[in-house]
Design an enzyme around this catalytic site. Structure first.
Site, PDB file in Angstrom:
ATOM      1  N   TYR A 166       0.809  -1.211   0.000  1.00 36.25           N
ATOM      2  CA  TYR A 166       0.000   0.000   0.000  1.00 36.25           C
ATOM      3  C   TYR A 166       0.846   1.267   0.000  1.00 36.25           C
ATOM      4  CZ  TYR A 166      -3.985  -2.976   0.775  1.00 36.25           C
ATOM      5  OH  TYR A 166      -4.936  -3.938   0.631  1.00 36.25           O
ATOM      6  N   LYS A 207       3.697 -14.739   5.447  1.00 36.23           N
ATOM      7  CA  LYS A 207       3.973 -15.687   4.356  1.00 36.23           C
ATOM      8  C   LYS A 207       5.485 -15.772   4.217  1.00 36.23           C
ATOM      9  CE  LYS A 207       2.614 -18.182   0.747  1.00 36.23           C
ATOM     10  NZ  LYS A 207       1.799 -19.394   0.850  1.00 36.23           N
ATOM     11  N   ASP A 258      -2.066 -18.373   4.314  1.00 38.74           N
ATOM     12  CA  ASP A 258      -3.062 -19.165   3.573  1.00 38.74           C
ATOM     13  C   ASP A 258      -3.825 -20.111   4.494  1.00 38.74           C
ATOM     14  OD1 ASP A 258      -0.514 -20.165   3.666  1.00 38.74           O
ATOM     15  OD2 ASP A 258      -0.383 -20.697   1.557  1.00 38.74           O
ATOM     16  N   ASP A 313      -6.201  -6.486   5.144  1.00 38.45           N
ATOM     17  CA  ASP A 313      -7.315  -5.946   4.374  1.00 38.45           C
ATOM     18  C   ASP A 313      -8.265  -7.089   3.989  1.00 38.45           C
ATOM     19  OD1 ASP A 313      -8.870  -4.254   2.897  1.00 38.45           O
ATOM     20  OD2 ASP A 313      -7.366  -3.767   1.395  1.00 38.45           O
TER      21      ASP A 313
END
Ligand code: NAD
Length: 483
Positions: free
Chosen positions: A128, A175, A208, A232
């Site tokens: 972002y 991740k 995930d 988000d």
């Protein structure tokens, strides 16, 4: 009676004015000691050609009051318009986005009756930061920025929030099995800070499987802290599975300022019909009252709201035959809630805010930085070139690599194509040439700069360079796949 606090408000677009009116009526009836400065934001401002949706005078109000209760706005598509939310968060340093996602079983239909999760999302960094490039005919790039101070602030905020709100566990979603350096930093900082809060359980999950478990068994989570993009996505999932996105409020907290809003948008499809659920903004205003130290008013509104939900007085988005008792519009929802001020829920857990509780933890202290020894050991040079293979690219560049440098690897989309590339690797017009010091020795900026000049003279189309460093001997760069 508490001191009067000045608050900036914006009615926004779509259903914004309806739900803001309902919320202000409730705040007034609950005896909240607030004074308002109203600013214009959103569609009408964008239409006047102000690309970030907010006039300069509005910023003055925000800097004065430092507290913003904001109704949703409609963001125009395309045309160079900037997201107002991203602009406000960045400009006012609102680094933490807090979204409590709670089920109200059996009064609001949900598959997850036990859910009570708070998502703490980093708000300023990650993809972002808006640093994007088109580098070749075929390749675009977005830069993911993760910093130690940014990670430390949000993670410490999550643990402070857990401590202040008697939460038992903080889970980090990352991740770092793939993004070992950027997400790896967030993970490392999480472990460091968690050690300072021994009374709070902590765990880390790969995003995930974490997101899958959150959608399947949200009751196993308590506080989740994560990076901007993951946050988000998962906070919308979490809000939705409580029963309705119309129910949740959120806060955006910085060291100086704070912004409170519903998580839903301006719902243009139901605007002006008087049927919107004002709960998201009402609960955001409850968070705001806690933030400004008006815990009593916060508790009165929140408990009356819970009682309304229990009494089955529902707006159309959560109305369910057999569960709900009356379907009301926005105004009647507010009137019914005001009638219940002073009441508490019977079945649902009543809200309880400690008077004087710190909701913002302004001015989180960063740990002293331990400067590592930084050594320049090489450079990645990215080339725009169509056709050929790694061998042909190496043959062109090898004669130019001099001054104690050596060509170490060529990759295409991160996959090694020289030396010993696989003929099956699909190559695009974006090559990375990794140049290191002979025998892994330290290299100079000048040697790299001279190589870049020689390559430019030889007609290479250099689209990007990235210096390679070690920090206390540990590489600060990833290896090519297959290297
Ligand atoms: P939305 O949240 O406005 O609406 C999604 C669906 O949920 C619609 O069917 C809507 O009717 C319903 N809904 C939303 N809030 C409701 C409420 N309070 N009561 C009853 N039903 C409700 O999302 P969208 O349609 O994707 O976006 C509409 C506009 O809002 C877009 O311009 C978008 O950019 C903007 N938006 C603004 C914010 C913000 O200002 N914080 C956040 C998200 C979206």
């Amino acid at each position: 009676m508490s001191d009067v606090t000045k608050v900036t408000i914006a009615r926004g677009d779509g259903i914004g004015p309806e739900i803001m009116d309902a919320t202000l009526e409730i705040l007034e009836a609950a005896g909240a000691a607030l004074e308002y400065e109203e600013i214009q934001i959103g569609e009408s401002v964008y239409r006047r050609g102000i690309l970030n949706g907010m006039e300069p005078a509005a910023w003055d109000s925000l800097r004065r009051t430092r507290v913003f209760l904001k109704a949703p706005i409609t963001t125009p598509q395309g045309g160079g318009y900037k997201s107002l939310n991203v602009t406000i968060r960045g400009a006012l340093g609102l680094y933490a986005n807090i979204r409590p996602c709670v089920s109200y079983h059996p009064f609001v239909n949900t598959k997850h009756p036990q859910m009570d999760v708070v998502i703490v999302r980093e708000n300023e960094e990650d993809l972002y930061a808006g640093i994007e490039y088109r580098q070749t005919q075929d390749v675009t790039q977005a830069v993911k920025l993760i910093s130690r101070p940014g990670s430390e602030k949000i993670i410490r905020y999550a643990f402070e929030y857990a401590r202040a709100n008697h939460r038992r566990k903080v889970t980090a979603f990352v991740k770092d099995n793939i993004m070992k350096i950027s997400d790896g930093l967030f993970h490392r900082v999480f472990d460091e800070i968690a050690a300072e809060y021994p009374e709070i359980e902590h765990e880390t999950m790969i995003i995930d499987i974490g997101a899958a478990r959150l959608a399947d068994t949200p009751e196993q989570f308590d506080v989740i802290v994560t990076l901007n993009l993951y946050g988000d996505i998962i906070s919308d999932i979490a809000a939705q599975i409580t029963g309705s996105v119309g129910l949740a409020g959120s806060s955006n907290i910085g060291d100086q300022c704070a912004m409170f809003e519903a998580i839903h948008g301006s719902a243009p499809n139901i605007a002006g019909k008087g049927i919107a659920n004002p709960s998201g903004l009402i609960l955001a205003s409850v968070m705001m009252l806690v933030h400004v130290g008006q815990a009593e008013a916060a508790e009165r509104i929140h408990n009356a709201w819970l009682r309304m939900i229990e009494d089955g007085i529902h707006t159309v988005d959560i109305f369910k035959r057999g569960i709900s008792k009356a379907r009301v519009g926005t105004r009647d929802f507010a009137a019914n809630l005001i009638d219940r001020l002073g009441e508490r829920p019977v079945t649902l857990t009543p809200a309880s805010y400690e008077v004087g509780a710190k909701a913002t933890f302004a001015g989180i202290q960063l740990k002293t930085r331990n400067d590592a020894k930084k050594r320049l050991v090489g450079c990645d040079i990215f080339i725009d070139h169509t056709g050929g293979d790694g061998g042909a690219m190496a043959a062109r560049v090898l004669p130019l690599v001099q001054d104690g440098l050596k060509l170490s690897v060529i990759s295409n989309r991160g996959q090694k194509v020289w030396p010993d590339g696989a003929p099956e690797t699909f190559c695009i017009d974006h090559w990375r040439l990794r140049v290191m010091g002979e025998g892994n020795a330290e290299v100079s900026q000048n040697a790299i700069a001279a190589l870049i000049v020689r390559m430019a003279d030889a007609g290479f189309d250099i689209v990007q360079t990235a210096r390679l460093y070690t920090f206390d001997g540990a590489p600060g760069f990833s290896l090519a796949q297959g290297q």
